[in-house]
Design an enzyme around this catalytic site. Structure first.
Site, PDB file in Angstrom:
ATOM      1  N   GLY A   1       0.583  -1.478  -0.148  1.00 34.20           N
ATOM      2  CA  GLY A   1       0.439  -0.082  -0.074  1.00 34.20           C
ATOM      3  C   GLY A   1       0.508   0.575  -0.058  1.00 34.20           C
ATOM      4  O   GLY A   1       0.014   2.414   0.251  1.00 34.20           O
TER       5      GLY A   1
ATOM      6  N   GLU B   1       4.761  -6.838   1.531  1.00 34.80           N
ATOM      7  CA  GLU B   1       4.334  -6.671   0.189  1.00 34.80           C
ATOM      8  C   GLU B   1       3.799  -5.894  -0.470  1.00 34.80           C
ATOM      9  O   GLU B   1       2.675  -5.416  -1.174  1.00 34.80           O
ATOM     10  CB  GLU B   1       2.793  -7.799   0.326  1.00 34.80           C
ATOM     11  CG  GLU B   1       2.473  -8.799   1.576  1.00 34.80           C
ATOM     12  CD  GLU B   1       0.921  -9.283   1.667  1.00 34.80           C
ATOM     13  OE1 GLU B   1       1.473 -10.534   1.192  1.00 34.80           O
ATOM     14  OE2 GLU B   1      -0.306  -8.943   1.192  1.00 34.80           O
ATOM     15  N   PRO B   2       4.854  -4.969  -0.683  1.00 33.65           N
ATOM     16  CA  PRO B   2       4.977  -3.750  -1.405  1.00 33.65           C
ATOM     17  C   PRO B   2       4.539  -4.372  -2.798  1.00 33.65           C
ATOM     18  O   PRO B   2       5.054  -5.360  -3.639  1.00 33.65           O
ATOM     19  CB  PRO B   2       5.953  -3.014  -1.354  1.00 33.65           C
ATOM     20  CG  PRO B   2       7.412  -4.470  -0.874  1.00 33.65           C
ATOM     21  CD  PRO B   2       6.419  -5.258  -0.449  1.00 33.65           C
ATOM     22  N   GLY B   3       3.635  -3.827  -3.845  1.00 32.15           N
ATOM     23  CA  GLY B   3       3.704  -4.004  -5.145  1.00 32.15           C
ATOM     24  C   GLY B   3       4.189  -2.529  -5.814  1.00 32.15           C
ATOM     25  O   GLY B   3       4.403  -2.413  -6.438  1.00 32.15           O
ATOM     26  N   ARG B   4       3.152  -1.940  -6.054  1.00 29.67           N
ATOM     27  CA  ARG B   4       3.150  -0.409  -7.118  1.00 29.67           C
ATOM     28  C   ARG B   4       4.327   0.393  -6.491  1.00 29.67           C
ATOM     29  O   ARG B   4       4.955   0.820  -7.671  1.00 29.67           O
ATOM     30  CB  ARG B   4       1.783   0.810  -5.630  1.00 29.67           C
ATOM     31  CG  ARG B   4       1.299   2.118  -6.298  1.00 29.67           C
ATOM     32  CD  ARG B   4       0.739   3.364  -6.367  1.00 29.67           C
ATOM     33  NE  ARG B   4      -0.718   2.221  -6.027  1.00 29.67           N
ATOM     34  CZ  ARG B   4      -1.861   2.055  -6.404  1.00 29.67           C
ATOM     35  NH1 ARG B   4      -1.608   2.774  -8.033  1.00 29.67           N
ATOM     36  NH2 ARG B   4      -2.933   1.419  -6.574  1.00 29.67           N
TER      37      ARG B   4
ATOM     38  N   ARG C   1      -6.614   2.660 -16.290  1.00 28.67           N
ATOM     39  CA  ARG C   1      -6.875   3.590 -14.341  1.00 28.67           C
ATOM     40  C   ARG C   1      -7.142   4.908 -13.969  1.00 28.67           C
ATOM     41  O   ARG C   1      -8.281   4.783 -13.304  1.00 28.67           O
ATOM     42  CB  ARG C   1      -5.264   3.646 -13.822  1.00 28.67           C
ATOM     43  CG  ARG C   1      -4.375   2.285 -13.440  1.00 28.67           C
ATOM     44  CD  ARG C   1      -2.992   2.120 -12.768  1.00 28.67           C
ATOM     45  NE  ARG C   1      -3.290   2.855 -10.964  1.00 28.67           N
ATOM     46  CZ  ARG C   1      -3.146   4.114 -10.673  1.00 28.67           C
ATOM     47  NH1 ARG C   1      -2.789   4.687 -11.915  1.00 28.67           N
ATOM     48  NH2 ARG C   1      -3.633   4.582  -9.791  1.00 28.67           N
TER      49      ARG C   1
ATOM     50  N   TYR D   1     -10.235   4.292 -11.439  1.00 34.03           N
ATOM     51  CA  TYR D   1     -10.463   5.242  -9.990  1.00 34.03           C
ATOM     52  C   TYR D   1      -9.890   7.022 -10.620  1.00 34.03           C
ATOM     53  O   TYR D   1      -9.257   6.967  -9.506  1.00 34.03           O
ATOM     54  CB  TYR D   1      -9.933   4.364  -9.262  1.00 34.03           C
ATOM     55  CG  TYR D   1      -9.018   3.189  -9.560  1.00 34.03           C
ATOM     56  CD1 TYR D   1      -9.453   1.663  -9.506  1.00 34.03           C
ATOM     57  CD2 TYR D   1      -7.547   3.683  -9.654  1.00 34.03           C
ATOM     58  CE1 TYR D   1      -8.321   1.033  -9.173  1.00 34.03           C
ATOM     59  CE2 TYR D   1      -7.077   2.155 -10.144  1.00 34.03           C
ATOM     60  CZ  TYR D   1      -7.216   1.239  -9.732  1.00 34.03           C
ATOM     61  OH  TYR D   1      -6.282  -0.134 -10.244  1.00 34.03           O
TER      62      TYR D   1
ATOM     63  N   CYS E   1     -13.242   3.080 -28.347  1.00 37.53           N
ATOM     64  CA  CYS E   1     -14.234   3.838 -28.938  1.00 37.53           C
ATOM     65  C   CYS E   1     -15.328   4.049 -27.339  1.00 37.53           C
ATOM     66  O   CYS E   1     -16.985   3.260 -26.533  1.00 37.53           O
ATOM     67  CB  CYS E   1     -15.123   2.818 -29.522  1.00 37.53           C
ATOM     68  SG  CYS E   1     -15.155   3.002 -30.957  1.00 37.53           S
TER      69      CYS E   1
HETATM   70  C1  LIG Z   1      -2.559  -5.316  -3.994  1.00 35.17           C
HETATM   71  C2  LIG Z   1      -2.061  -6.312  -3.369  1.00 35.17           C
HETATM   72  C3  LIG Z   1      -0.515  -5.724  -2.532  1.00 35.17           C
HETATM   73  C4  LIG Z   1       0.366  -4.589  -3.132  1.00 35.17           C
HETATM   74  O1  LIG Z   1      -0.583  -3.575  -3.393  1.00 35.17           O
HETATM   75  P1  LIG Z   1       0.070  -2.370  -3.210  1.00 35.17           P
HETATM   76  O2  LIG Z   1      -0.641  -1.454  -2.957  1.00 35.17           O
HETATM   77  O3  LIG Z   1       0.445  -2.408  -4.820  1.00 35.17           O
HETATM   78  O4  LIG Z   1       1.081  -2.115  -2.648  1.00 35.17           O
HETATM   79  C5  LIG Z   1      -0.244  -6.223  -1.230  1.00 35.17           C
HETATM   80  N1  LIG Z   1      -0.628  -7.432  -0.553  1.00 35.17           N
HETATM   81  C6  LIG Z   1      -2.627  -7.598  -1.079  1.00 35.17           C
HETATM   82  C7  LIG Z   1      -2.883  -8.701  -0.312  1.00 35.17           C
HETATM   83  C8  LIG Z   1      -2.779  -6.846  -2.090  1.00 35.17           C
HETATM   84  O5  LIG Z   1      -3.903  -7.612  -2.500  1.00 35.17           O
END
Ligand SMILES: *Cc1c(COP(=O)(O)O)cnc(C)c1O
Length: 429
Positions: free
Chosen positions: A244, A286-289, A326, A330, A357
């Site tokens: 997050g 768990e970093p993603g973004r 995106r 949102y 379209c």
């Molecule tokens: C999507 C997700 C993340 C990563 O979220 P980011 O905002 O991209 O860091 C981590 N844990 C879980 C369970 C997710 O679904």
């Protein structure tokens, strides 16, 4: 030189001239900086893994997943989150050690659960009592052990777009923070021969600039764990605090370093668990973004420019919703530049539209661009590394762009551009 740089009016990214990459590979084009991603991995190590003992980081692969990305994550020694059989397949094919895979999802199918058990993934994050019962049956049938965490909904409202908020009570994700339900789940797990209950997971939301949601979620979870210990005499070994962490999309965004979140989270964990006399758990993030978002740039070629007097000027590009949903999904905001006109004043406000379209196929509603913007110019939309390529579609039968990765000033294709032939490759006649 990592990141953006302007030399003689030209925008460079990681030492590569963006205008030239557009010419070389065509547009639309996803450009991804391996250098920036590796820098982020290094920050995960200095701010978390090496600073606090007994920790592990899992990259949330849904943000951006390719075989090349798996290779980076593997080399950097991180683990990976997956949320579907498809992501699990790519992770395995990409060489991620199954032990370092965490399998999420609010509705994993029976086939997906079996696949995870067969591959021996390190942990399945169980999202409901219903899923737990299915998993219990599967493991008994297969006679194979599996480690699990329970995803709980920590009852947190966070300061982000509602569509990317996940920690509130009314959520499709996780087991609600209602003690009877969680105790029931733990009881079932403890009485299952092949299920090893390891701990608790939460993920509060995405694109956060403020650590209060994580802090409050840790506090609520610590209270829960204390009550579980008192009533069931069970302690947890692992606590997964999710991802997050926010990134910079536009000038006004003020993202914090990872340590701002980590230090506050760890401090709260130590304080609360010590106060309650609980064993300090192994902590996961768990970093993603945050890992990939700022590492990506999308290049487009400008086509039709349509001026509606006293309303707005639509500047259309050769991509849009299919490569970046995106803004429509949102109301995401982006900054963008014409890489060959960096020395010109940006004194004209336009709307960057896609070619689909759909009226909502807009990438940026109000963008300041040079007055001289014209057909044929390249447009570079910044911070598109997360949730762009991974969310791409073929709407209007638009072929997906190639992905070019940059490392040490050199460029290489890591995903080739789709062709028209690819668009009918699955059709059966
Ligand atoms: C999507 C997700 C993340 C990563 O979220 P980011 O905002 O991209 O860091 C981590 N844990 C879980 C369970 C997710 O679904």
């Amino acid at each position: 030189m990592i990141g953006n740089q302007v030399v003689e009016g030209q925008l460079y990214f990681d030492g590569c001239k963006l205008e030239e990459l557009a010419k070389k590979y065509g547009t639309p084009l996803y450009v991804v900086s391996e250098d920036i991603i590796r820098d982020k991995c290094a920050e995960v190590k200095t701010s978390f893994l090496n600073k606090y003992p007994n920790t592990m980081a899992f990259y949330a692969s849904k943000a951006f997943l390719t075989i090349s990305m798996c290779k980076i994550i593997k080399e950097e020694g991180l683990g990976m989150d997956v949320v579907s059989g498809g992501e699990l397949y790519v992770a395995i094919k990409g060489g991620i050690n199954p032990d370092n895979i965490m399998f999420h999802g609010n509705n994993k199918t029976i086939e997906e659960l079996k696949m995870a058990v067969t591959y021996n993934v390190g942990r399945i994050v169980v999202d409901s009592v219903d899923e737990l019962l299915v998993l219990k049956e599967i493991t008994e049938e297969m006679k194979k052990e599996i480690n699990i965490l329970f995803r709980i909904t920590p009852n947190i409202k966070c300061n982000t777009h509602t569509y990317i908020s996940t920690g509130q009570k009314d959520s499709k994700f996780g087991i609600p923070l209602i003690e009877e339900i969680i105790k029931e789940a733990i009881n079932i797990a403890m009485n299952s021969k092949y299920i090893n209950f390891k701990g608790i997971h939460f993920h509060v939301g995405s694109q956060l600039f403020d650590n209060s949601s994580h802090i409050n979620a840790v506090k609520n979870t610590a209270d829960l764990i204390k009550n579980i210990k008192e009533s069931m005499d069970i302690e947890i070994e692992e606590l997964n605090v999710g991802g997050g962490f926010g990134i910079k999309y536009i000038e006004e965004d003020d993202p914090k370093p990872l340590s701002y979140f980590i230090d506050a989270i760890m401090k709260t964990i130590y304080e609360k668990f010590n106060e309650y006399n609980l064993k300090i758990p192994r902590v996961f993030i768990e970093p993603g973004r945050w890992m990939v978002g700022e590492a990506g740039v999308t290049l487009y070629t400008i086509g039709t420019i349509k001026e509606i007097p006293e309303v707005r000027t639509y500047v259309s590009v050769d991509g849009g919703l299919p490569d970046n949903p995106r803004t429509a999904l949102y109301t995401a905001k982006y900054s963008a530049y014409v890489p060959s006109k960096m020395n010109e004043e940006r004194d004209k406000v336009v709307t960057i539209a896609g070619k689909c379209c759909e009226s909502r196929d807009i990438i940026i509603w109000d963008l300041k661009v040079p007055y001289s913007i014209e057909r044929g110019d390249i447009l570079a939309v910044m911070s598109t590394g997360a949730y762009n390529y991974s969310m791409a579609s073929n709407y209007n039968k638009i072929a997906k762009p190639a992905v070019v990765m940059l490392r040490n000033g050199k460029d290489r294709v890591v995903v080739r551009r789709e062709t028209y032939k690819d668009l009918i490759a699955l059709d059966v006649v």
